[in-house]
Design an enzyme around this catalytic site. Structure first.
Site, PDB file in Angstrom:
ATOM      1  N   HIS A 292      70.695   3.508  -7.269  1.00 26.62           N
ATOM      2  CA  HIS A 292      69.311   4.002  -7.319  1.00 26.62           C
ATOM      3  C   HIS A 292      69.147   5.213  -6.394  1.00 26.62           C
ATOM      4  O   HIS A 292      69.755   5.279  -5.337  1.00 26.62           O
ATOM      5  CB  HIS A 292      68.333   2.888  -6.922  1.00 26.62           C
ATOM      6  CG  HIS A 292      68.317   1.765  -7.914  1.00 26.62           C
ATOM      7  ND1 HIS A 292      67.882   0.505  -7.616  1.00 26.62           N
ATOM      8  CD2 HIS A 292      68.717   1.725  -9.202  1.00 26.62           C
ATOM      9  CE1 HIS A 292      68.001  -0.268  -8.689  1.00 26.62           C
ATOM     10  NE2 HIS A 292      68.504   0.453  -9.657  1.00 26.62           N
TER      11      HIS A 292
ATOM     12  N   PRO B 237      70.507  10.375 -15.936  1.00 30.61           N
ATOM     13  CA  PRO B 237      71.016  10.796 -14.627  1.00 30.61           C
ATOM     14  C   PRO B 237      72.526  10.947 -14.624  1.00 30.61           C
ATOM     15  O   PRO B 237      73.233  10.190 -15.289  1.00 30.61           O
ATOM     16  CB  PRO B 237      70.606   9.624 -13.727  1.00 30.61           C
ATOM     17  CG  PRO B 237      70.660   8.437 -14.634  1.00 30.61           C
ATOM     18  CD  PRO B 237      70.255   8.929 -15.997  1.00 30.61           C
TER      19      PRO B 237
ATOM     20  N   HIS C  58      72.674   6.110 -21.057  1.00 26.94           N
ATOM     21  CA  HIS C  58      71.766   5.971 -19.906  1.00 26.94           C
ATOM     22  C   HIS C  58      72.325   6.607 -18.640  1.00 26.94           C
ATOM     23  O   HIS C  58      71.658   6.637 -17.613  1.00 26.94           O
ATOM     24  CB  HIS C  58      71.410   4.505 -19.663  1.00 26.94           C
ATOM     25  CG  HIS C  58      72.359   3.761 -18.760  1.00 26.94           C
ATOM     26  ND1 HIS C  58      73.707   3.672 -18.989  1.00 26.94           N
ATOM     27  CD2 HIS C  58      72.129   3.066 -17.611  1.00 26.94           C
ATOM     28  CE1 HIS C  58      74.280   2.953 -18.043  1.00 26.94           C
ATOM     29  NE2 HIS C  58      73.344   2.573 -17.188  1.00 26.94           N
TER      30      HIS C  58
END
Lengths: 136, 483
Positions: free
Chosen positions: B208, B380, B405
């Site tokens: 994250h 990302p 993803h």
């Protein structure tokens, strides 16, 4: 109690092998393994914490995962590392226990869950062996 | 567990699509398909393909089990797995959504260019690190009441905006408006709620992150204009999910479903696949609890946006104008969607585990201002590498409007820690002009670019296979990570 653990290769998550002399020690060793993975360096406080657990599961393997997940839950709620356990009831599908540990300021690892993936508990020669996969 | 997968079984459909025939294993109900290049097959572990085969055995599975090019080994589904299950006769499975329910991406757009803000970047990165707790056990100082958690579980990002921490336009630019209507807070355990009390507005750890990025390349100027993207623009990317609350919902319902397997006479290749009929009481309860956790994640990303905007205002000042939300989209979620299958409209539960929804232009579930352009898709890269903005297109129907993803891991965290040096990684990132704010060396080595697939290759596959199209490439200039 005698136990040992080591990392196994996994591309994304944490896979570990835990070995112990008895089934009861395997559960204790798995708890200590979780504590060592979570444990930060020099960030523990002196505040002790205890928590009671009461878990019923489908079988012994599922019980081990459920036990560790319950420990993770209380670690996250109380910002604590639990590394000791006293079993009041220790049966193939049920346990009642008191876990003990210390509050911490931070964890070294964020474990999202102890998965049931490939969970195995086996008796080999004179020891017990569990393979666990932790989602991180 | 099944025998090791032999990659020679893969049959080439096209340069970017390969199939494992249904005949490969007798318990497969449909073939398995993976969007991938030959080169990437070579670097993907066998176990990931085996897990894709397992997806094809689930009751009610439609057409194919699918994997995106960022496929890697997970713990039930491979990461990058997509499966559409008949909602009337099929199952629902918490393991196929995963522990981090509604882990997802959000992109905030500034109106400034890199040259206008260059001298503020370090200060801004420090302010972002200070405003948004990123590490482990580093929750927010004030714990919310359980009553407030219930409101967030049912209100999602809307509840946060209602309290003044955002604007209505933010909600319009969130998947599902940042709130799944069928969420039921009463079906989320007290343990889960307790875990969430200090986690609204926190990043968490692992992969994250928050990043300050610059738009490096525009591939599709028409769509970029609709999305408000332009070359050299400064943007801020947020990657996080439902934190401990979501993890607990998954844990609670997996336990419930494992005990319910005999009741429904369901046999699964691995306990992590534990599932029940969607129409069963347990299935309906999980779907409502998952929705509540998804709402918590949207509330989390909305709260983080508030803190990011605060940091931006403090450092850049009012002349920097407001950060506009381009879009917010999940990559771990289960949604009800309708597709034409064998000539008939059918409602399916699309389980996306490490895959992003990518609806085409004019789809009813995308915002009015993006109707002509298609849904924005936010992908990302790994730390220090490019991220991408893509858009959904009609040919994406082949994958139940799903695309990749992220990069996908190729090296274990443990190995990365053993063989990579944090100082060498930091030095290499500095040479590229990237600032890294991370409190631990462990966080840097585990998430090093070397531990991931090449994001450019992943993006080329989904673009060329027609799952989504490239709109813009983003280059990181500051990374704020969890530990």
């Amino acid at each position: 109690m005698g136990y040992s653990w080591k990392y196994l290769e996994h591309p994304a998550d944490i896979k570990v092998e835990v070995k112990a002399d008895s089934l009861r020690d395997l559960f204790k060793g798995a708890l200590k393994t979780l504590a060592e993975i979570l444990h930060p360096e020099n960030l523990q406080t002196e505040e002790s914490i205890t928590q009671e657990l009461n878990i019923s599961s489908l079988n012994q393997e599922v019980l081990l995962v459920d036990f560790l997940n319950e420990v993770l839950t209380f670690s996250d709620i109380y910002n604590a590392i639990f590394d000791r356990v006293e079993f009041k009831v220790f049966e193939p599908q049920r346990l009642r226990a008191i876990i003990k540990g210390k509050r911490v300021k931070s964890f070294r690892e964020e474990i999202k869950g102890v998965t049931y993936h490939g969970i195995s508990i086996k008796k080999e020669d004179n020891h017990w062996r569990a393979i666990l996969l932790l989602d991180v | 567990m099944c025998d090791m997968f032999n990659k020679a079984i893969l049959q080439k459909i096209s340069d970017y699509l390969w199939e494992i025939p249904q005949s490969y294993r007798k318990d497969m109900k449909v073939p398995a398909r993976v969007y991938i290049s030959q080169e990437m097959i070579n670097t993907t572990e066998e176990e990931a393909f085996q897990q894709l085969v397992n997806l094809a055995t689930l009751p009610g599975v439609q057409k194919y089990s699918l994997a995106m090019p960022d496929i890697h080994t997970g713990y039930a589904s491979p990461i990058g797995g997509v499966v559409a299950i008949d909602s009337k006769e099929g199952i629902i499975s918490p393991g196929l959504c995963g522990y981090d329910i509604n882990c997802g991406m959000r992109l905030l757009l500034s109106s400034l260019t890199l040259s206008e803000i260059d001298s503020y970047i370090d200060k801004l990165a420090s302010a972002l690190q200070k405003e948004v707790p990123s590490g482990l056990g580093r929750g927010r100082k004030n714990k919310l009441s359980l009553l407030e958690i219930d409101k967030i579980l049912e209100g999602g990002a809307e509840r946060i905006v209602e309290q003044g921490y955002g604007v209505l336009e933010d909600l319009k630019h969130c998947e599902a408006g940042g709130k799944l209507e069928w969420a039921n807070a009463q079906l989320v355990s007290k343990h889960a709620k307790e875990r969430g009390r200090d986690q609204v507005g926190t990043l968490g750890s692992g992969n994250h992150f928050l990043e300050i990025q610059v738009v490096e390349e525009i591939y599709n100027s028409k769509i970029a204009q609709v999305f408000g993207l332009f070359k050299n623009q400064i943007v801020i990317m947020i990657h996080t999910g439902s934190r401990g609350l979501g993890h607990q919902v998954c844990t609670d319902y997996l336990k419930l479903m494992i005990s319910a397997l005999p009741k429904y006479k369901i046999s699964v290749p691995d306990k992590e696949f534990a599932c029940v009929p969607f129409s069963s009481p347990e299935g309906k309860k999980y779907f409502q609890a998952m929705a509540a956790a998804a709402n918590f994640a949207w509330a989390n990303r909305q709260s983080i946006s508030y803190y990011v905007r605060n940091a931006w205002k403090k450092v850049v000042g009012n002349s920097g104008s407001r950060l506009k939300l381009l879009y917010d989209v999940a990559h771990n979620i289960i949604k009800r969607e309708v597709y034409v299958i064998k000539g008939e409209k059918k409602e399916v539960l699309v389980h996306r585990k490490g895959a992003t929804r990518a609806f085409p232009p004019h789809h009813s579930e995308i915002p009015d201002d993006y109707k002509e352009a298609g849904q924005p898709v936010l992908i990302p890269g790994s730390m220090g590498t490019n991220s991408f903005v893509l858009a959904g297109i009609p040919s994406g129907e082949q994958s139940f409007y799903s695309t990749c993803h992220g990069s996908g891991r190729v090296m274990s965290r443990h190995k990365a820690r053993k063989i990579l040096s944090a100082s060498a990684i930091l030095s290499s990132l500095r040479q590229k002009g990237i600032i890294v704010k991370c409190r631990s060396q462990k966080g840097i080595t585990e998430e090093a670019p070397q531990a991931y697939k090449d994001i450019q290759q992943v993006i080329e596959v989904v673009h060329r296979a027609g799952l989504s199209i490239k709109v813009a490439r983003l280059r990181p200039i500051a990374v704020i990570k969890g530990e």
